[in-house]
Design a protein around this motif. Structure first.
Motif, PDB file in Angstrom:
ATOM      1  N   PRO A 198       0.808  -1.228   0.000  1.00 15.84           N
ATOM      2  CA  PRO A 198       0.000   0.000   0.000  1.00 15.84           C
ATOM      3  C   PRO A 198       0.843   1.281   0.000  1.00 15.84           C
ATOM      4  CG  PRO A 198      -0.850  -1.579   1.610  1.00 15.84           C
ATOM      5  CD  PRO A 198       0.402  -2.180   1.061  1.00 15.84           C
ATOM      6  N   GLU A 199       1.993   1.255   0.720  1.00 17.15           N
ATOM      7  CA  GLU A 199       2.847   2.448   0.843  1.00 17.15           C
ATOM      8  C   GLU A 199       3.362   2.942  -0.505  1.00 17.15           C
ATOM      9  OE1 GLU A 199       3.135  -0.311   2.590  1.00 17.15           O
ATOM     10  OE2 GLU A 199       2.843   0.298   4.685  1.00 17.15           O
ATOM     11  N   ILE A 200       3.362   2.033  -1.503  1.00 22.61           N
ATOM     12  CA  ILE A 200       3.837   2.433  -2.843  1.00 22.61           C
ATOM     13  C   ILE A 200       2.985   3.591  -3.376  1.00 22.61           C
ATOM     14  CG2 ILE A 200       4.071   1.632  -5.246  1.00 22.61           C
ATOM     15  CD1 ILE A 200       6.209   0.470  -3.474  1.00 22.61           C
ATOM     16  N   ALA A 201       1.729   3.649  -2.954  1.00 18.22           N
ATOM     17  CA  ALA A 201       0.843   4.706  -3.455  1.00 18.22           C
ATOM     18  C   ALA A 201       1.436   6.085  -3.178  1.00 18.22           C
ATOM     19  CB  ALA A 201      -0.539   4.583  -2.800  1.00 18.22           C
ATOM     20  N   ILE A 202       1.906   6.282  -1.964  1.00 15.02           N
ATOM     21  CA  ILE A 202       2.419   7.611  -1.603  1.00 15.02           C
ATOM     22  C   ILE A 202       3.767   7.862  -2.292  1.00 15.02           C
ATOM     23  CG2 ILE A 202       3.398   6.854   0.641  1.00 15.02           C
ATOM     24  CD1 ILE A 202       1.767  10.219   0.052  1.00 15.02           C
ATOM     25  N   LEU A 203       4.582   6.819  -2.377  1.00 18.23           N
ATOM     26  CA  LEU A 203       5.885   6.988  -3.038  1.00 18.23           C
ATOM     27  C   LEU A 203       5.701   7.306  -4.522  1.00 18.23           C
ATOM     28  CD1 LEU A 203       7.950   4.105  -1.347  1.00 18.23           C
ATOM     29  CD2 LEU A 203       7.928   6.526  -0.766  1.00 18.23           C
ATOM     30  N   GLU A 204       4.730   6.639  -5.167  1.00 15.04           N
ATOM     31  CA  GLU A 204       4.458   6.900  -6.590  1.00 15.04           C
ATOM     32  C   GLU A 204       3.937   8.318  -6.807  1.00 15.04           C
ATOM     33  OE1 GLU A 204       4.594   5.187  -9.763  1.00 15.04           O
ATOM     34  OE2 GLU A 204       6.163   4.294  -8.520  1.00 15.04           O
ATOM     35  N   LEU A 205       3.029   8.746  -5.929  1.00 16.10           N
ATOM     36  CA  LEU A 205       2.509  10.115  -6.069  1.00 16.10           C
ATOM     37  C   LEU A 205       3.643  11.127  -5.938  1.00 16.10           C
ATOM     38  CD1 LEU A 205      -0.832   9.795  -4.122  1.00 16.10           C
ATOM     39  CD2 LEU A 205      -0.622  10.654  -6.460  1.00 16.10           C
ATOM     40  N   ARG A 206       4.522  10.929  -4.946  1.00 16.05           N
ATOM     41  CA  ARG A 206       5.649  11.854  -4.777  1.00 16.05           C
ATOM     42  C   ARG A 206       6.506  11.858  -6.036  1.00 16.05           C
ATOM     43  NH1 ARG A 206       7.400   9.632   1.208  1.00 16.05           N
ATOM     44  NH2 ARG A 206       5.686  10.601   2.364  1.00 16.05           N
ATOM     45  N   LYS A 207       6.850  10.647  -6.517  1.00 15.28           N
ATOM     46  CA  LYS A 207       7.769  10.536  -7.647  1.00 15.28           C
ATOM     47  C   LYS A 207       7.141  11.068  -8.934  1.00 15.28           C
ATOM     48  CE  LYS A 207      11.835   9.362  -8.949  1.00 15.28           C
ATOM     49  NZ  LYS A 207      13.000  10.028  -8.334  1.00 15.28           N
TER      50      LYS A 207
ATOM     51  N   LEU B 293       7.175  19.177   3.656  1.00 17.07           N
ATOM     52  CA  LEU B 293       7.195  20.123   4.780  1.00 17.07           C
ATOM     53  C   LEU B 293       6.466  19.507   5.966  1.00 17.07           C
ATOM     54  CD1 LEU B 293       8.090  21.926   2.494  1.00 17.07           C
ATOM     55  CD2 LEU B 293       6.308  23.555   3.097  1.00 17.07           C
ATOM     56  N   ARG B 294       7.185  19.311   7.057  1.00 15.72           N
ATOM     57  CA  ARG B 294       6.596  18.675   8.228  1.00 15.72           C
ATOM     58  C   ARG B 294       6.727  19.582   9.441  1.00 15.72           C
ATOM     59  NH1 ARG B 294       7.470  12.188   7.524  1.00 15.72           N
ATOM     60  NH2 ARG B 294       6.129  12.141   5.706  1.00 15.72           N
ATOM     61  N   PRO B 295       5.715  20.398   9.672  1.00 12.55           N
ATOM     62  CA  PRO B 295       5.767  21.292  10.823  1.00 12.55           C
ATOM     63  C   PRO B 295       5.489  20.532  12.117  1.00 12.55           C
ATOM     64  CG  PRO B 295       3.776  21.704   9.515  1.00 12.55           C
ATOM     65  CD  PRO B 295       4.492  20.549   8.880  1.00 12.55           C
TER      66      PRO B 295
ATOM     67  N   VAL C 109      12.068  20.244   6.591  1.00 14.53           N
ATOM     68  CA  VAL C 109      11.920  20.142   5.139  1.00 14.53           C
ATOM     69  C   VAL C 109      12.705  18.905   4.712  1.00 14.53           C
ATOM     70  CG1 VAL C 109      12.306  21.247   2.917  1.00 14.53           C
ATOM     71  CG2 VAL C 109      11.714  22.640   4.918  1.00 14.53           C
ATOM     72  N   ARG C 110      11.949  17.898   4.314  1.00 12.44           N
ATOM     73  CA  ARG C 110      12.538  16.608   3.959  1.00 12.44           C
ATOM     74  C   ARG C 110      12.527  16.459   2.444  1.00 12.44           C
ATOM     75  NH1 ARG C 110       9.080  11.020   4.685  1.00 12.44           N
ATOM     76  NH2 ARG C 110      10.583   9.659   3.644  1.00 12.44           N
ATOM     77  N   GLU C 111      13.655  16.107   1.858  1.00  8.23           N
ATOM     78  CA  GLU C 111      13.705  15.823   0.422  1.00  8.23           C
ATOM     79  C   GLU C 111      12.885  14.549   0.207  1.00  8.23           C
ATOM     80  OE1 GLU C 111      14.386  14.971  -3.492  1.00  8.23           O
ATOM     81  OE2 GLU C 111      14.774  13.539  -1.887  1.00  8.23           O
TER      82      GLU C 111
ATOM     83  N   ILE D  82      18.087   7.507  -0.862  1.00 10.61           N
ATOM     84  CA  ILE D  82      18.141   6.043  -0.803  1.00 10.61           C
ATOM     85  C   ILE D  82      16.775   5.395  -1.088  1.00 10.61           C
ATOM     86  CG2 ILE D  82      17.672   5.730   1.662  1.00 10.61           C
ATOM     87  CD1 ILE D  82      20.222   3.866   1.630  1.00 10.61           C
ATOM     88  N   TYR D  83      15.704   6.173  -1.010  1.00 11.12           N
ATOM     89  CA  TYR D  83      14.387   5.616  -1.316  1.00 11.12           C
ATOM     90  C   TYR D  83      14.265   5.246  -2.793  1.00 11.12           C
ATOM     91  CZ  TYR D  83      11.769   6.554   3.012  1.00 11.12           C
ATOM     92  OH  TYR D  83      11.278   6.538   4.290  1.00 11.12           O
ATOM     93  N   PHE D  84      14.994   5.952  -3.649  1.00 12.22           N
ATOM     94  CA  PHE D  84      14.806   5.766  -5.079  1.00 12.22           C
ATOM     95  C   PHE D  84      16.095   5.403  -5.816  1.00 12.22           C
ATOM     96  CE2 PHE D  84      11.353   8.574  -3.696  1.00 12.22           C
ATOM     97  CZ  PHE D  84      10.255   7.925  -4.232  1.00 12.22           C
TER      98      PHE D  84
ATOM     99  N   GLY E  22      15.159  12.613   6.981  1.00  7.73           N
ATOM    100  CA  GLY E  22      13.933  13.375   7.235  1.00  7.73           C
ATOM    101  C   GLY E  22      12.805  12.484   7.716  1.00  7.73           C
ATOM    102  N   ASP E  23      12.768  11.269   7.204  1.00  5.98           N
ATOM    103  CA  ASP E  23      11.750  10.307   7.646  1.00  5.98           C
ATOM    104  C   ASP E  23      11.910  10.053   9.148  1.00  5.98           C
ATOM    105  OD1 ASP E  23       9.641   8.423   7.305  1.00  5.98           O
ATOM    106  OD2 ASP E  23      11.118   6.812   7.280  1.00  5.98           O
ATOM    107  N   LEU E  24      13.150   9.783   9.556  1.00  2.28           N
ATOM    108  CA  LEU E  24      13.413   9.467  10.964  1.00  2.28           C
ATOM    109  C   LEU E  24      13.218  10.696  11.858  1.00  2.28           C
ATOM    110  CD1 LEU E  24      16.759   7.465  10.576  1.00  2.28           C
ATOM    111  CD2 LEU E  24      14.438   6.599  10.558  1.00  2.28           C
TER     112      LEU E  24
HETATM  113  C1  IPM Z   1       6.263   8.888   5.749  1.00  7.18           C
HETATM  114  C2  IPM Z   1       6.069   7.404   5.709  1.00  7.18           C
HETATM  115  C3  IPM Z   1       6.420   6.930   4.307  1.00  7.18           C
HETATM  116  C4  IPM Z   1       7.880   7.211   4.089  1.00  7.18           C
HETATM  117  C5  IPM Z   1       6.085   5.469   4.020  1.00  7.18           C
HETATM  118  C6  IPM Z   1       4.621   5.170   4.286  1.00  7.18           C
HETATM  119  C7  IPM Z   1       6.447   5.104   2.619  1.00  7.18           C
HETATM  120  O1  IPM Z   1       6.836   6.799   6.698  1.00  7.18           O
HETATM  121  O2  IPM Z   1       5.614   9.596   4.948  1.00  7.18           O
HETATM  122  O3  IPM Z   1       7.042   9.359   6.578  1.00  7.18           O
HETATM  123  O4  IPM Z   1       8.757   6.447   4.526  1.00  7.18           O
HETATM  124  O5  IPM Z   1       8.181   8.223   3.461  1.00  7.18           O
END
Ligand code: IPM
Ligand code: MG
Length: 371
Positions: free
Chosen positions: A91-100, A108-110, A136-138, A143-145, A250-252
């Motif tokens: 399911p998470e591919i949905a968000i990664l595909e939309l971003r890409k 932007l994560r306030p 502000v996360r790239e 490494i995600y892509f 940025g994720d972490l």
């Molecule tokens: C986030 C989430 C996503 C990411 C996952 C769901 C792919 O953890 O938006 O922070 O790792 O970017």
């Protein structure tokens, strides 16, 4: 005065996504009834819901709708029933595909602390009072892509998993500009975060951001290694104004930062693309929290992160700052009136349902509109 007409794509997703989106939808309907704008709203499937219907976490048709919309409001995706999906069909591919596919490179994560919720933070109130941090996360590189990637079988039959961290100067500059521009509108302090001590991509990141700083003499820049930044976030988070960093760091760091506020269920986010030659800028807005399958369908989830994501959408993509403020004020009013969903209620205190929290926000909007 002509009322603006805006196209929105709503992608509620899985778990609590549809429940919290339903409350955001009520806010959109309120704004539309009060004549702020007319909205052309399309709702579609992503994540597990899309896997069930079409066998894939996102379809080309949905990507095309996202491209055509003025903005996308996204809920959350994922759940245990899809844990056994092949890696490239989760399911998470949905968000990664939309971003890409939409080129949404700046996430932007306030992490603002709401005074009414200060006791919900696991840090001492004195450390987080007044905290207003922006990460502000790239979001389309690193490494995600990066290629090569995959799991290889070695000649001896054992395996090797590979991912690659890659950043070009162009990628660093465009996300760097977003961060410097934001810092300029805020407290004019920017911290750039990498591991230049061990990673070449981090060294290039540091050199590129340092060079870019020449264009922003009014912003105070400092550099920090990612591990130290994690420690500093827990030790003294108010030292930060804007942080700019890679996709993985940025994720972490944004998960850590969000918890400082004590209220994961309160935080929205925006992921923005470049401004295109026609003036349009693709953008997606989503709560930081996930699909919370354990409480899905129970009318327990906090809808405020979804509603605050909508406020960011109104301000940034629809250029309706007054409507955005109206929504944010209504959220604050609901909190000040004592409404708490279970995630932000003090231990032993009474909590309200998702729907009741939505009711409280709508009631506050109504009161605000008649003032
Ligand atoms: C986030 C989430 C996503 C990411 C996952 C769901 C792919 O953890 O938006 O922070 O790792 O970017
Ligand atoms: Mg994450």
């Amino acid at each position: 005065m002509t009322i603006p007409h805006k196209k929105l794509l709503l992608l509620p997703g899985d778990g609590i996504g549809p429940e919290v989106m339903a409350q955001a939808r009520r806010v959109i309907d309120f704004l539309s009834q009060s004549g702020v704008a007319t909205f052309e709203i399309t709702t579609d499937l992503v994540g597990g819901a899309s896997i069930e219907a079409f066998g894939a976490p996102i379809t080309d048709a949905v990507i095309a709708k996202a491209r055509a919309a003025d903005a996308v409001l996204f809920g959350a995706v994922g759940g245990p029933q899809w844990d056994r999906e092949p890696f490239d069909n989760r399911p998470e591919i949905a968000i990664l595909e939309l971003r890409k596919q939409l080129g949404l490179f700046a996430n932007l994560r306030p992490a603002p602390v709401f005074e009414a919720l200060i006791e919900a933070s696991p840090l001492k109130a004195d450390l987080v009072r007044g905290l207003d941090l922006m990460i502000v996360r790239e979001a389309t590189g690193g490494i995600y892509f990066g290629e090569p990637r995959g799991i290889e079988t070695l000649p001896d039959g054992s395996k090797r998993g590979i991912n690659t961290e890659i950043y070009t100067t162009a990628e660093i500059i465009r996300v760097g500009r977003v961060a410097f521009d934001l810092a300029r509108q805020r407290d004019k302090r920017l911290t750039s975060v990498e591991k230049a001590n061990v990673m070449e991509s981090g060294l290039l990141w540091r050199e590129t951001i340092t060079a870019l700083a020449a264009e922003y003499p009014d912003v105070a820049l400092n550099h920090m290694y990612a591990d130290n930044c994690a420690m500093q976030l827990a030790r003294n988070p108010r030292q930060f104004d804007v942080i700019v960093t890679s996709n993985l760091f940025g994720d972490l760091l944004s998960d850590l930062a969000s918890m400082l506020t004590g209220s994961l269920g309160m935080l929205g986010s925006a992921t923005l693309g470049a401004t295109l030659p026609n003036g349009k800028r693709h953008a997606l807005y989503e709560p930081i929290h996930g699909s919370a399958p354990d409480i899905a369908g129970k009318d327990k989830a906090n809808p405020l992160a979804q509603i605050l994501s909508l406020a960011m959408l109104l301000r940034t993509s629809l250029h309706l700052p007054d409507a955005a403020t109206q929504v944010e004020t209504a959220v604050a009013a609901a909190l000040n009136a004592g409404y708490r969903t279970a995630d932000i209620a003090e231990v032993g205190a009474k909590s309200v349902s998702t729907t009741a929290m939505g009711d409280a926000v709508i009631a506050a909007l109504v009161v605000g509109a008649t003032k």
